[in-house]
Design a protein around this motif. Structure first.
Motif, PDB file in Angstrom:
ATOM      1  N   PHE A  27       1.404   3.898  -9.443  1.00 13.12           N
ATOM      2  CA  PHE A  27       0.346   4.014 -10.446  1.00 13.12           C
ATOM      3  C   PHE A  27       0.301   5.429 -11.007  1.00 13.12           C
ATOM      4  N   ARG A  28       0.453   6.369 -10.080  1.00 11.06           N
ATOM      5  CA  ARG A  28       0.449   7.767 -10.481  1.00 11.06           C
ATOM      6  C   ARG A  28       1.582   8.055 -11.448  1.00 11.06           C
ATOM      7  N   GLU A  69      -7.780  11.785 -13.614  1.00 18.12           N
ATOM      8  CA  GLU A  69      -7.728  11.452 -12.194  1.00 18.12           C
ATOM      9  C   GLU A  69      -6.641  12.203 -11.432  1.00 18.12           C
ATOM     10  N   TYR A  70      -5.535  12.486 -12.089  1.00 18.00           N
ATOM     11  CA  TYR A  70      -4.421  13.101 -11.377  1.00 18.00           C
ATOM     12  C   TYR A  70      -4.143  14.524 -11.846  1.00 18.00           C
ATOM     13  N   ALA A 122       0.825  -1.204   0.000  1.00 24.78           N
ATOM     14  CA  ALA A 122       0.000   0.000   0.000  1.00 24.78           C
ATOM     15  C   ALA A 122       0.860   1.255   0.000  1.00 24.78           C
ATOM     16  N   ARG A 155      -7.839   2.471  -2.094  1.00 30.87           N
ATOM     17  CA  ARG A 155      -6.855   3.463  -2.485  1.00 30.87           C
ATOM     18  C   ARG A 155      -7.176   3.946  -3.886  1.00 30.87           C
ATOM     19  N   LYS A 156      -6.523   5.049  -4.278  1.00 35.88           N
ATOM     20  CA  LYS A 156      -6.873   5.658  -5.548  1.00 35.88           C
ATOM     21  C   LYS A 156      -6.700   4.687  -6.717  1.00 35.88           C
ATOM     22  N   TRP A 157      -5.585   3.958  -6.716  1.00 37.31           N
ATOM     23  CA  TRP A 157      -5.361   3.065  -7.860  1.00 37.31           C
ATOM     24  C   TRP A 157      -6.397   1.944  -7.863  1.00 37.31           C
ATOM     25  N   GLN A 158      -6.812   1.543  -6.640  1.00 34.08           N
ATOM     26  CA  GLN A 158      -7.843   0.497  -6.575  1.00 34.08           C
ATOM     27  C   GLN A 158      -9.171   1.047  -7.093  1.00 34.08           C
ATOM     28  N   THR A 159      -9.468   2.276  -6.690  1.00 30.96           N
ATOM     29  CA  THR A 159     -10.700   2.904  -7.182  1.00 30.96           C
ATOM     30  C   THR A 159     -10.687   2.963  -8.704  1.00 30.96           C
ATOM     31  N   ASP A 178       0.152   3.333  -4.799  1.00 26.44           N
ATOM     32  CA  ASP A 178      -0.472   4.546  -5.323  1.00 26.44           C
ATOM     33  C   ASP A 178       0.510   5.448  -6.062  1.00 26.44           C
TER      34      ASP A 178
END
Lengths: 335, 295, 290
Positions: free
Chosen positions: A28-29, B111-112, A21, B192-196, A25
């Motif tokens: 991915f970003r 999204e970002y 976790a 989390r954002k990537w999961q969303t 994120d």
């Protein structure tokens, strides 16, 4: 009775991310950011690598001479520049065929948009709009084939001969329609281009017109305006900037169109005043001569490509700025 | 202002129409007719093309066309199997590159993205959709072909450059249509954002994303100019990934149309028929998917 | 509930003789209408086959202000838009029955809706000036109809009639959209007045405005009374009571789950507001319903 979970005292570090976790994120970003940047990267690379190859040609021929003279003698050297590279004939061919296309397609697109928005019965509107949009799905090589072997001999050539015969002898403007009429020429390329850009201009013009507020239309009808007066004084007046943007977008597409034009415009590396001259366009010249070109000439062709790129990008940017305010148009044809 | 009644105006019948108004009405009726005529003129080419392509392509279409290579010269028969394979090969490869990259770029924008960079990317994506295809071909040629030669790889790369902006734009539009409360609901469950994004946003937008990808594939399948400068064309079936010129249907149609032999032209018509069927199937089913998901 | 006589011929031209047009109320008001500008006879309106308004009949007097009131969905705006054939512009809308304007059926096949709308001006719910100058907004109608002679005077007169002249005389070339909401609505009234119509239809003309602008519009209506016949739709009962001479009260009939607008009562405004003949009217007016 136990629920299987053990009560333990609250530890403030419980709220911190642990393990995967922690990095999932941001990773991915970063990946999506890289993808976003790749668009700019590709565009930058595109401009950089072609300009690098074109620069020696511009220097050798002279920038002004490259764009304003029309003598093109391809050299045959591997590693030096020996030919003469004046690209004006192709620039002229690109501009004149696109101009013919826009002169035909723009009024037709405006008329079609008005018809679909204001006159066609509601239940047919989507179908009609989609039928026109399907023209954008036809591959350009099919336009070329159909134009060359079917539309030109059946329709365009007789029309060209008629126009040339009637207007060719008129003083002053006669020169524009002067014969003889060869089987492929500016006019024929322009007509097929018109069909190709019709769906793009129509899609955007339709969208722009549909955004005319209904209460303004009601206000005009409420004063006894006729259908045409409502279209002219309310809808067209309001949609003007959007329609200009739409035609710029169509113009951009026409300027850059390659295969259909290469097949229909003529092929001579010269230019002529008559719209029935069998000339050549920038994109058409690249496509037609690339295969047999020596390395130095390939660089000259890349230089022509850079010129074409600059023209189309300027036209496209202007178009986008003008269409910007109406938001991005989602129609398939506008892509 | 006084509240006195204005002098009695005589009521003129609604049917007495002055000449000026009559002219206005006539003009309006004339324009309506003109617009109808324009509508008819605008849809004629589509039907002409469809009719001609079917009429002239059908006789040469058949099993032989789909399984044989083109014979030389004016020999009748034969087909475009080398082109069909080449098209599927290169379009497939281009799709593998441009779809993930394009959707990820759209995710970034929706999204970002914030700040000026998003606007810049969006603007230049729009500009990129207008770049002439021949210029994309020149770019790949200057960058790669001169070093590593013609082939399916560089051809597919060229096609992916054409497809990328189309996919970014349409995907962005589709991701924006996902309601904000869906994202909030997912975040509220501790995602989390990537999961969303992976579990909520992308599945919701899936039909729209498919539509965009299919339109881009249709565009790539009909592309000629890029391939002329990168794949070059070939007369045999090629399965090498890079280093050997490879054919496509569009390249074969382009050259077939200019052959002086009726046989070659007929094969070109059949190739055009194949292309049209492929492109129209993709376009119409993309349309169908998007209209069904919007309901 | 008594239905109006089904035998009455729809195409009968009503004379000025006293006759009951609608028999719901205590006092058949038509008996008192002298010169009528509209005779609405048994009008049904349908949208795409669904009945929206059922069997409306009423006579609208000349030179007065007639208010149409009622709860939302009762068809008051629908009826108003029938009076100048604006409903023609809505796909699937159909009107049955007849509307006589000075004794002439505006739904007769030979009548051009544009000609109807020229004589019968309209002011809309939301101020909708065009994005052109104040002057051009007012001159729009006259120019449309080729009334180019004395255009400046016509524009000035219309702006004066709309009580806007003093506020805008120095900025006639400014955009109509630069005005405040209340001024915009008066500009729209001036635009309608500039064509010197016979009737002005107003569809909730003050509903998008603040209270002070609303009062200005109401003042204006009283000033225009007499020069024009005015028909106003409003959801504001006080407004109807303040400005109108006659009031028609509509309601929604919910029979069989279909919402259909109906005329309940039509009478002098003071009668409607002090001595309503129908209990539904009274319930609505006293705020027990709607």
């Amino acid at each position: 009775m136990s629920l299987g979970t053990e009560q333990r005292p609250f530890d403030p570090t419980d709220l911190r991310a642990t393990g995967s976790a922690r990095w999932a994120d941001p990773l991915f970003r970063t990946i999506s950011f890289a993808a976003g940047i790749s668009v700019l990267l590709v565009l930058g690379l595109m401009i950089g690598s072609t300009t690098l190859d074109a620069l020696p040609v511009f220097q050798y021929q002279g920038l002004v001479s490259f764009f304003t003279t029309s003598e093109w003698n391809a050299g045959s050297s591997r590693n030096e520049l020996t030919g003469t590279y004046g690209a004006f004939a192709f620039i002229y061919g690109t501009l004149i065929s696109s101009l013919i296309a826009i002169m035909i397609a723009l009024p037709l697109s405006i008329a079609v948009s008005l018809y679909i928005n204001r006159i066609a019965p509601k239940r047919f509107r989507t179908t009609l709009a989609y039928t026109v949009e399907l023209l954008a799905a036809v591959p350009s090589v099919v336009y070329g084939l159909w134009g060359l072997l079917s539309f030109t001999p059946a329709v365009l050539l007789p029309v060209s001969r008629f126009l040339s015969g009637y207007l060719g002898d008129v003083p002053v403007i006669g020169r524009i329609f002067e014969g003889p009429v060869p089987n492929t020429n500016y006019f024929i390329a322009g007509n097929v281009l018109a069909i190709m850009i019709l769906p793009i201009i129509t899609a955007i013009a339709r969208e722009v017109m549909a955004q005319t507020p209904a209460d303004q239309i009601d206000a005009a009808y409420g004063m006894g305006a006729t259908d045409w007066e409502v279209m002219r004084k309310v809808i067209l007046r309001r949609s003007f900037p959007g329609i200009v943007g739409a035609s710029m977008l169509g113009l951009g597409r026409a300027l850059g169109e390659t295969i259909a034009v290469a097949m229909l415009i003529g092929g001579q590396q010269r230019w002529g005043i008559s719209i029935f001259f069998a000339g050549q366009s920038m994109a058409g010249h690249i496509a037609s001569t690339f295969q047999d070109a020596a390395p130095e000439t390939v660089n000259a062709l890349i230089a022509v490509g850079v010129g074409l790129f600059v023209i189309t990008v300027i036209v496209n940017m202007l178009a986008r700025v003008l269409v910007w305010r109406i938001g991005r148009v989602a129609g398939d044809a506008a892509l | 202002m006084s509240a006195t009644l204005s002098p009695e105006r005589e009521h003129l019948s609604l049917r007495t129409i002055d000449p000026y108004t009559r002219r206005r009405k006539q003009r309006s009726r004339f324009v309506r007719g003109l617009l109808l005529a324009a509508m008819v003129v605008a849809v004629i080419p589509l039907f002409l093309i469809l009719i001609e392509v079917v009429r002239r392509g059908w006789p040469a279409m058949g099993w032989e066309f789909l399984t044989q290579v083109q014979p030389s010269g004016r020999t009748p028969g034969g087909g475009y199997v080398h082109g069909i394979i080449g098209t599927f090969y290169m379009v497939g490869f281009a799709t593998l590159i441009s779809v993930p990259v394009g959707i990820l770029a759209a995710i970034y924008l929706v999204e970002y993205g914030r700040g000026p960079l998003t606007g810049i990317i969006r603007f230049f994506t729009d500009v990129m959709t207008g770049v002439p295809s021949v210029f994309v071909g020149l770019f790949i040629y200057a960058l790669l072909v001169r070093q590593i030669g013609f082939g399916a790889f560089v051809g597919g790369l060229g096609l992916s450059v054409m497809m990328l902006p189309i996919i970014v734009r349409s995907s962005e539009e589709m991701l924006r249509l996902v309601p904000e409360d869906q994202r909030a609901a997912s975040a509220g469950l501790g995602a989390r954002k990537w999961q969303t994004i992976m579990k909520v946003v992308l599945p919701t937008a899936a039909p729209g994303l498919t539509t965009g990808a299919m339109l881009a594939v249709a565009r790539a399948a009909g592309e000629t100019a890029v391939l002329l400068l990168t794949a070059l064309g070939s007369l045999q079936v090629v399965n090498q990934f890079q280093g050997q010129p490879i054919a496509s249907i569009t390249l074969l149609v382009y050259r077939g149309a200019r052959q002086p032999f009726a046989e070659g032209q007929q094969r070109a018509w059949a190739g055009a028929l194949f292309l049209m069927v492929m492109v129209l199937l993709l376009t119409l089913s993309a349309r169908y998917i998007s209209s069904r998901s919007r309901r | 509930m008594t239905d109006p006589d089904p035998e009455s011929a729809l195409d009968a031209r009503p004379g000025l003789q006293k006759r009951t047009v609608y028999e719901m109320g205590t006092a058949p008001v038509s008996a008192e209408v002298g010169a009528a500008v509209f005779d609405v006879e048994h009008v049904d309106v349908r949208y795409g086959g669904n009945l929206a308004v059922r069997d409306i009949s009423l006579r609208i007097p000349k030179g007065e202000i007639t208010a149409l009131i009622g709860p939302s969905g009762c068809g008051k705006s629908t009826l108003l838009r029938c009076l100048n054939r604006m409903n023609d512009l809505i796909d699937g809308a159909s009107v049955e029955g007849s509307i006589f304007y000075h004794g002439e059926n505006i739904y007769a096949p030979e009548v051009d809706p544009a000609e109807v709308r020229r004589r019968i001006g309209m002011v809309f719910q939301k101020p909708n000036p065009f994005a052109i100058s104040i002057y051009d907004n007012v001159a729009f109608g006259p120019r449309l109809h080729g009334l180019k002679k004395g255009l400046d005077d016509r524009v000035e007169k219309a702006l004066r009639q709309a009580a806007l002249w003093d506020e805008v005389k120095d900025k006639l070339n400014d955009s109509g959209l630069a005005l405040s909401g209340g001024q915009q609505q008066r500009l729209c009234i001036a635009r309608a007045v500039a064509l010197e119509p016979d009737v002005i239809l107003m569809d909730e003309p003050a509903s998008a405005l603040d209270p002070i602008s609303t009062l200005a519009i109401e003042d204006l209506m009283r000033q225009l009374r007499g020069h024009f016949s005015i028909v106003i739709v409003t959801h504001n009962m006080q407004q109807a009571a303040r400005v109108s001479d006659r009031t028609a009260f509509f309601t929604v009939d919910m029979q069989k789950g279909i919402r259909v607008g109906e005329l309940v009562e039509y009478d002098r405004t003071e009668t409607i507001f002090t001595n309503a003949g129908d209990e539904r009217t009274e319930a609505y007016i006293t705020g027990r319903f709607g």
